[in-house]
Motif scaffolding. Structure first.
Motif, PDB file in Angstrom:
ATOM      1  N   LYS A  24       0.697  -1.339  -0.080  1.00 48.85           N
ATOM      2  CA  LYS A  24       0.050   0.136   0.080  1.00 48.85           C
ATOM      3  C   LYS A  24       0.737   1.252   0.014  1.00 48.85           C
ATOM      4  O   LYS A  24       0.855   2.284  -0.630  1.00 48.85           O
ATOM      5  CB  LYS A  24      -0.731   0.038   1.370  1.00 48.85           C
ATOM      6  CG  LYS A  24      -2.137  -0.747   1.065  1.00 48.85           C
ATOM      7  CD  LYS A  24      -2.884  -0.585   2.333  1.00 48.85           C
ATOM      8  CE  LYS A  24      -3.772  -1.888   2.373  1.00 48.85           C
ATOM      9  NZ  LYS A  24      -4.508  -2.078   3.721  1.00 48.85           N
ATOM     10  N   ASP A  36      -4.834  -0.206  -6.147  1.00 44.38           N
ATOM     11  CA  ASP A  36      -5.653  -1.499  -5.715  1.00 44.38           C
ATOM     12  C   ASP A  36      -5.400  -2.736  -6.319  1.00 44.38           C
ATOM     13  O   ASP A  36      -5.285  -3.592  -5.658  1.00 44.38           O
ATOM     14  CB  ASP A  36      -7.192  -1.173  -5.975  1.00 44.38           C
ATOM     15  CG  ASP A  36      -8.075   0.180  -5.489  1.00 44.38           C
ATOM     16  OD1 ASP A  36      -7.320   0.376  -4.256  1.00 44.38           O
ATOM     17  OD2 ASP A  36      -8.804   0.541  -5.882  1.00 44.38           O
ATOM     18  N   LEU A  37      -5.010  -2.628  -7.500  1.00 43.53           N
ATOM     19  CA  LEU A  37      -4.616  -3.727  -8.363  1.00 43.53           C
ATOM     20  C   LEU A  37      -3.195  -4.037  -7.836  1.00 43.53           C
ATOM     21  O   LEU A  37      -2.844  -5.295  -7.965  1.00 43.53           O
ATOM     22  CB  LEU A  37      -4.795  -3.769  -9.710  1.00 43.53           C
ATOM     23  CG  LEU A  37      -6.297  -3.523 -10.198  1.00 43.53           C
ATOM     24  CD1 LEU A  37      -6.476  -3.548 -11.878  1.00 43.53           C
ATOM     25  CD2 LEU A  37      -7.259  -4.712  -9.738  1.00 43.53           C
ATOM     26  N   VAL A  39      -1.681  -3.572  -5.015  1.00 45.17           N
ATOM     27  CA  VAL A  39      -1.913  -4.111  -3.703  1.00 45.17           C
ATOM     28  C   VAL A  39      -2.384  -5.532  -3.754  1.00 45.17           C
ATOM     29  O   VAL A  39      -1.862  -6.495  -3.230  1.00 45.17           O
ATOM     30  CB  VAL A  39      -2.530  -3.426  -2.746  1.00 45.17           C
ATOM     31  CG1 VAL A  39      -2.985  -4.120  -1.488  1.00 45.17           C
ATOM     32  CG2 VAL A  39      -1.968  -1.772  -2.468  1.00 45.17           C
ATOM     33  N   LEU A  40      -3.251  -5.782  -4.501  1.00 47.18           N
ATOM     34  CA  LEU A  40      -4.035  -7.023  -4.720  1.00 47.18           C
ATOM     35  C   LEU A  40      -2.932  -8.244  -5.194  1.00 47.18           C
ATOM     36  O   LEU A  40      -2.775  -9.286  -4.728  1.00 47.18           O
ATOM     37  CB  LEU A  40      -5.292  -7.217  -5.481  1.00 47.18           C
ATOM     38  CG  LEU A  40      -6.039  -8.617  -5.955  1.00 47.18           C
ATOM     39  CD1 LEU A  40      -6.470  -9.028  -4.592  1.00 47.18           C
ATOM     40  CD2 LEU A  40      -7.016  -8.192  -7.076  1.00 47.18           C
ATOM     41  N   HIS A  43      -0.455  -9.033  -2.553  1.00 46.75           N
ATOM     42  CA  HIS A  43      -0.909  -9.716  -1.571  1.00 46.75           C
ATOM     43  C   HIS A  43      -1.184 -11.248  -2.094  1.00 46.75           C
ATOM     44  O   HIS A  43      -0.773 -12.212  -1.483  1.00 46.75           O
ATOM     45  CB  HIS A  43      -2.335  -9.137  -1.549  1.00 46.75           C
ATOM     46  CG  HIS A  43      -3.266 -10.118  -0.623  1.00 46.75           C
ATOM     47  ND1 HIS A  43      -3.154  -9.883   0.656  1.00 46.75           N
ATOM     48  CD2 HIS A  43      -4.160 -10.925  -1.030  1.00 46.75           C
ATOM     49  CE1 HIS A  43      -4.000 -10.901   1.276  1.00 46.75           C
ATOM     50  NE2 HIS A  43      -4.765 -11.628   0.187  1.00 46.75           N
TER      51      HIS A  43
ATOM     52  N   PHE B  60     -11.558  -5.051   1.384  1.00 46.32           N
ATOM     53  CA  PHE B  60     -10.642  -5.878   0.761  1.00 46.32           C
ATOM     54  C   PHE B  60     -11.250  -7.361   0.542  1.00 46.32           C
ATOM     55  O   PHE B  60     -11.836  -7.842   1.056  1.00 46.32           O
ATOM     56  CB  PHE B  60      -9.282  -6.098   1.394  1.00 46.32           C
ATOM     57  CG  PHE B  60      -8.207  -6.634   0.800  1.00 46.32           C
ATOM     58  CD1 PHE B  60      -7.624  -5.936  -0.300  1.00 46.32           C
ATOM     59  CD2 PHE B  60      -7.622  -7.874   1.114  1.00 46.32           C
ATOM     60  CE1 PHE B  60      -6.434  -6.648  -0.956  1.00 46.32           C
ATOM     61  CE2 PHE B  60      -6.441  -8.519   0.082  1.00 46.32           C
ATOM     62  CZ  PHE B  60      -5.946  -7.564  -0.989  1.00 46.32           C
ATOM     63  N   LYS B  95     -14.325  -3.517  -9.310  1.00 46.77           N
ATOM     64  CA  LYS B  95     -12.989  -3.854 -10.251  1.00 46.77           C
ATOM     65  C   LYS B  95     -12.614  -5.045 -10.121  1.00 46.77           C
ATOM     66  O   LYS B  95     -12.459  -5.957 -10.830  1.00 46.77           O
ATOM     67  CB  LYS B  95     -12.055  -2.560  -9.682  1.00 46.77           C
ATOM     68  CG  LYS B  95     -10.749  -2.642 -10.884  1.00 46.77           C
ATOM     69  CD  LYS B  95     -10.021  -1.475 -10.509  1.00 46.77           C
ATOM     70  CE  LYS B  95      -9.745  -1.127  -9.151  1.00 46.77           C
ATOM     71  NZ  LYS B  95      -8.866   0.074  -9.089  1.00 46.77           N
TER      72      LYS B  95
END
Lengths: 147, 148
Positions: A24, A36-37, A39-40, A43, B60, B95
């Motif tokens: 992040k 967002d993507l 971090v995803l 992860h 999340f 998304k």
């Protein structure tokens, strides 16, 4: 400019939350295309590494994330002390999409990484292990600062 | 690490026309055990032919959470019910759901009204998931849902 750093952590359950936090901060500071993507993807890669460490029975194993930053993109290399992904799995994934696992209850992690990031590849180390390398573009016009 | 970061909460609300399942927190690797139990209990407690899962409160969602949502979806549909997801203003969750292509399984709408306005829901009785999804996809193709 360019920048690189490596973060290592014991491959326990807390590694996931720890690397989430780092991802992040990196996403914000480095102004990646989609925080967002990014971090995803980090992860998912770390969860894979933690699961691999658990399968191998090694809570003392280490996960390392190497960040390489240029003006254009941020590359993340994820290494663990497991055996690495098999060539068969890589070949199988290459022919799959997330639409192929619509009703599956596992097997989305690496496919999500491929969709989320701008590039994803497996790099073979001298010892034959394959490590995950993924990259995301940075926002155009980024000149530093805290975004 | 602070414990609250690992929280996942689920609330089932029986509305007059449908069951609303409201998810909040993190639906992810760290919360999977609690989430699996709560989702299984919610699926067993559903009363109406339609289940709307409100994911707008999720902070999340990862591949583990997506798998749990799919398992919940399969339980709902195998019981002869239909399911949709609403995301409201949560662009991050929308998304991820779209990247995972879950819109090929069920409607992913901005709010309950968009789901309830679908034609198959105008008549009482069981709703087939395929019929609900087809109505949603048709509506989107016609550009009448207002979500672009």
């Amino acid at each position: 400019m360019w920048l690189s750093w490596v973060v290592s952590c014991q491959a326990g359950e807390e590694a996931v939350e720890w690397f989430d936090f780092i991802a992040k901060q990196a996403a914000r500071l480095l102004a990646v295309r989609d925080a967002d993507l990014f971090v995803l993807a980090v992860h998912e890669a770390v969860v894979n590494a933690v699961k691999e460490a658990k399968r191998a029975g090694g809570g003392s194993r280490t996960i390392s994330l190497s960040f390489f930053v240029t003006a254009d993109d941020v590359t993340v290399m994820v290494e663990d002390e497991g055996d690495g992904i098999s060539l068969e799995t890589i070949e199988r994934l290459a022919s799959m999409t997330l639409a192929d696992v619509l009703l599956a209850e596992s097997g989305r992690g690496l496919l999500l990484i491929r969709e989320a990031m701008d590039a994803m590849a497996w790099m073979e180390r001298p010892d034959g292990r394959r490590v995950l390398v993924m990259a995301m573009k940075r926002k155009a016009g980024w000149e530093g600062g805290d975004g | 690490m602070e414990q609250h970061r690992f929280l996942f909460e689920l609330e089932r609300i029986a509305k007059p026309a449908y069951d609303c399942v409201v998810l909040t927190g993190r639906l992810a690797y760290h919360t999977q055990l609690a989430a699996e139990q709560k989702l299984a209990a919610a699926a067993a407690a559903v009363e109406h032919p339609l289940v709307i899962v409100d994911t707008s409160g999720l902070q999340f969602l990862d591949s583990t959470g997506l798998a749990l949502l799919v398992r919940f979806f399969k339980r709902v549909v195998s019981a002869g019910r239909a399911m949709a997801i609403v995301v409201r203003e949560n662009a991050m969750i929308e998304k991820i759901l779209l990247i995972a292509k879950l819109d090929r399984l069920l409607p992913i709408a901005a709010d309950e009204q968009q789901v309830l306005a679908l034609a198959p829901l105008s008549s009482p009785g069981p709703i087939e998931q395929a019929v609900l999804l087809e109505a949603w996809q048709q509506r989107r193709a016609e550009g009448r849902d207002g979500s672009g």
